[in-house]
Design an enzyme around this catalytic site. Structure first.
Site, PDB file in Angstrom:
ATOM      1  N   ASP A 139       0.841  -1.198   0.000  1.00 35.78           N
ATOM      2  CA  ASP A 139       0.000   0.000   0.000  1.00 35.78           C
ATOM      3  C   ASP A 139       0.877   1.250   0.000  1.00 35.78           C
ATOM      4  OD1 ASP A 139      -2.382   1.303  -0.154  1.00 35.78           O
ATOM      5  OD2 ASP A 139      -2.751   1.308   2.002  1.00 35.78           O
ATOM      6  N   GLU A 211     -10.396   4.119   4.207  1.00 31.42           N
ATOM      7  CA  GLU A 211      -9.519   4.889   3.322  1.00 31.42           C
ATOM      8  C   GLU A 211      -9.959   4.655   1.886  1.00 31.42           C
ATOM      9  OE1 GLU A 211      -5.390   4.054   4.223  1.00 31.42           O
ATOM     10  OE2 GLU A 211      -5.387   5.584   5.806  1.00 31.42           O
ATOM     11  N   GLU A 213      -9.278   4.378  -1.660  1.00 30.40           N
ATOM     12  CA  GLU A 213      -8.084   4.128  -2.460  1.00 30.40           C
ATOM     13  C   GLU A 213      -8.491   3.429  -3.748  1.00 30.40           C
ATOM     14  OE1 GLU A 213      -4.662   2.380  -0.696  1.00 30.40           O
ATOM     15  OE2 GLU A 213      -5.151   3.025   1.346  1.00 30.40           O
ATOM     16  N   ASP A 245      -8.889   0.592   2.525  1.00 28.30           N
ATOM     17  CA  ASP A 245      -7.883   0.167   3.502  1.00 28.30           C
ATOM     18  C   ASP A 245      -8.384   0.567   4.889  1.00 28.30           C
ATOM     19  OD1 ASP A 245      -5.522  -0.570   4.771  1.00 28.30           O
ATOM     20  OD2 ASP A 245      -4.515   1.307   4.289  1.00 28.30           O
ATOM     21  N   ARG A 249      -7.234   3.834  13.729  1.00 27.98           N
ATOM     22  CA  ARG A 249      -6.306   4.960  13.906  1.00 27.98           C
ATOM     23  C   ARG A 249      -5.643   4.976  15.269  1.00 27.98           C
ATOM     24  NH1 ARG A 249      -5.327   5.971   8.761  1.00 27.98           N
ATOM     25  NH2 ARG A 249      -7.157   6.699   7.623  1.00 27.98           N
ATOM     26  N   LYS A 265      -3.765  -1.830  10.420  1.00 26.63           N
ATOM     27  CA  LYS A 265      -4.148  -1.960   9.014  1.00 26.63           C
ATOM     28  C   LYS A 265      -4.425  -3.398   8.578  1.00 26.63           C
ATOM     29  CE  LYS A 265      -3.158   2.343   7.547  1.00 26.63           C
ATOM     30  NZ  LYS A 265      -4.060   3.186   6.765  1.00 26.63           N
ATOM     31  N   THR A 269      -8.927  -5.493   4.382  1.00 26.45           N
ATOM     32  CA  THR A 269      -8.834  -4.576   3.248  1.00 26.45           C
ATOM     33  C   THR A 269      -9.835  -5.049   2.216  1.00 26.45           C
ATOM     34  OG1 THR A 269      -6.456  -4.266   3.647  1.00 26.45           O
ATOM     35  CG2 THR A 269      -7.297  -3.603   1.482  1.00 26.45           C
ATOM     36  N   GLU A 385      -9.597  12.663   8.391  1.00 23.40           N
ATOM     37  CA  GLU A 385      -9.381  13.969   7.765  1.00 23.40           C
ATOM     38  C   GLU A 385     -10.667  14.798   7.814  1.00 23.40           C
ATOM     39  OE1 GLU A 385      -7.289  13.711   3.871  1.00 23.40           O
ATOM     40  OE2 GLU A 385      -7.261  11.583   4.334  1.00 23.40           O
TER      41      GLU A 385
HETATM   42 CA    CA Z   1      -3.759   3.111   3.059  1.00 22.27          CA
END
Ligand code: CA
Length: 444
Positions: A139, A211, A213, A245, A249, A265, A269, A385
């Site tokens: 990744d 995430e 992606e 992903d 956190r 992580k 996925t 974010e």
């Molecule tokens: Ca990632």
């Protein structure tokens, strides 16, 4: 070389599978994405999406309608994983694309249509599998906007790491926990260190994130010790999918100093089941541009072809559908929308970087682009974010709920598509996954 347009990109072309012409259909006659599916207890095999149908390539291969390289490619693409087909390389991919395009075209003969009709199954009546056996998953971290947004949470005074503008950075991910869209997973357990605390606590993740992606799949690959030059790297990519992903956190930020992400992580996925080929995406290639005030790529990460066509115009969105949305039969709320064109590094540069030290990539290896965030606040590809590190509420207007991180029952749906005047729409379908409660019995 990829990027050349041919008759399979003709925006006026239509299919005798009429659902391919439905308004907003992702799987047009010009798309023809590959996947692996099964029906009930039958063996998994390869298929191509057309409209709301799946074309069973195992049956197509047995009909004798294709010849030569296209027939060989069809036999490989009919297997229970696409690894061998991806390993055949671009001439085979193009031969099969052109062959299938002819068979599915509105100009196909009545005899062809009659032969192929029993090879079609409604997508709603098949189960999609992982398209490849994922031997390796890497990744990357190639969105400048994401890196700045997350960096501000972790290191407010110095958000961007010094290496970011010099090389596409990445970590080696966990292949075994890559799942196909629609798979639910349990909120993970792990260690987290609360701000100001002197010892970590072990418990369920409190800062669960997604995430946005894209993933891309390696074609023939390279031998150990033989790097892929950038000029060749881009043609080594078979196709792309959507990738989520999922990220814990609180666990990630505690564990990843000084090494990379681990349990934060590796619990799940998700990828979308249909692999959209680079051939199909050819009309949506864009120049790769680096701001003049930024460092220009070192020579091994620079190539005229990559500068001319290394970027891609792919629209992306994230929908969050909570349990309450589903109880009220609501589709969920869109919480982010952006475009892949904002990425700081190209997929060719990612492949060149991955192999330049001698690492060998294998057919079907999965590479993630890293979170895709655009330049404005509404284009952020992760909830950490959007909520500015969990300090602001992210509204879900139709259910009236608020989020700072994901809650149990939340379903995250990624969508991607390409559309512009003069080119056919090319869509990725969707990548969804649902958060289940943490398993209850790990605390003792
Ligand atoms: Ca990632």
């Amino acid at each position: 070389m990829s990027g050349a347009l041919d008759f399979t990109h003709d925006p006026a072309a239509t299919s005798w599978v009429t659902s391919a012409q439905a308004q907003g259909c992702d799987f047009t006659q010009q798309n023809l994405p590959h996947g692996v599916f099964s029906r009930g207890a039958e063996a998994a095999r390869g298929g191509v999406a057309i409209g709301d149908q799946v074309l069973d390539l195992a049956q197509v291969a047995s009909l004798g309608l294709l010849a030569g390289l296209a027939q060989q490619a069809c036999e490989a693409a009919a297997q229970g994983t696409l690894n061998a087909y991806m390993g055949m390389g671009q001439p085979a991919w193009r031969a099969l694309r052109q062959g299938l395009f002819g068979l599915l075209s509105s100009s196909a003969t009545e005899a062809t249509r009659a032969a192929l009709t029993p090879c079609l199954f409604p997508q709603s009546q098949v189960q999609m599998r992982l398209p490849v056996q994922v031997h390796n998953y890497t990744d990357f971290y190639t969105s400048l906007h994401h890196a700045n947004n997350v960096g501000r949470v972790i290191r407010p005074d110095d958000p961007l790491t010094p290496n970011f503008k010099w090389l596409p950075i990445a970590y080696h991910g966990r292949a075994s926990s890559v799942v196909t869209s629609g798979t639910a997973f349990h909120r993970p357990w792990g260690q987290a260190m609360a701000p100001g605390a002197t010892a970590p606590v072990f418990g369920p993740c409190h800062r669960l994130d997604f995430e946005l992606e894209m993933g891309f799949f390696v074609g023939p690959g390279n031998a150990l010790g033989q790097p892929l030059p950038l000029a060749q790297a881009r043609d080594q990519v078979f196709g792309m999918c959507l990738l989520n992903d999922w990220s814990a956190r609180d666990h990630q930020f505690w564990e990843m100093a000084p090494l990379g992400p681990f349990l934060g992580k590796n619990f799940c996925t998700s990828i979308s089941p249909w692999v959209v080929t680079m051939e199909a995406l050819a009309p949506y290639r864009l120049p790769f541009e680096r701001p003049a005030i930024d460092p220009q790529p070192l020579a091994y990460l620079d190539d005229a072809g990559d500068r001319a066509q290394g970027s891609l115009d792919i629209e992306l969105e994230v929908v969050l559908q909570s349990r309450l949305h589903r109880e009220r039969q609501l589709p969920g709320d869109r919480i982010s929308a952006t475009n892949f064109r904002h990425q700081y590094w190209t997929i060719g540069q990612m492949l060149a970087q991955h192999t330049v030290g001698g690492c060998n990539l294998q057919s079907g290896d999965l590479l993630g682009t890293g979170t895709i965030s655009g330049p404005t606040a509404g284009e952020a590809g992760a909830i950490v974010e959007l909520s500015q590190g969990g300090t602001r509420d992210v509204p879900l207007p139709t259910s009236g709920e608020l989020r700072r991180f994901l809650e149990d029952g939340d379903r995250v749906i990624l969508r991607g598509w390409c559309a512009k005047p003069g080119s056919a729409r090319i869509g990725f379908g969707q990548c969804s996954g649902e958060v289940l409660p943490a398993l209850p019995n790990l605390a003792s």
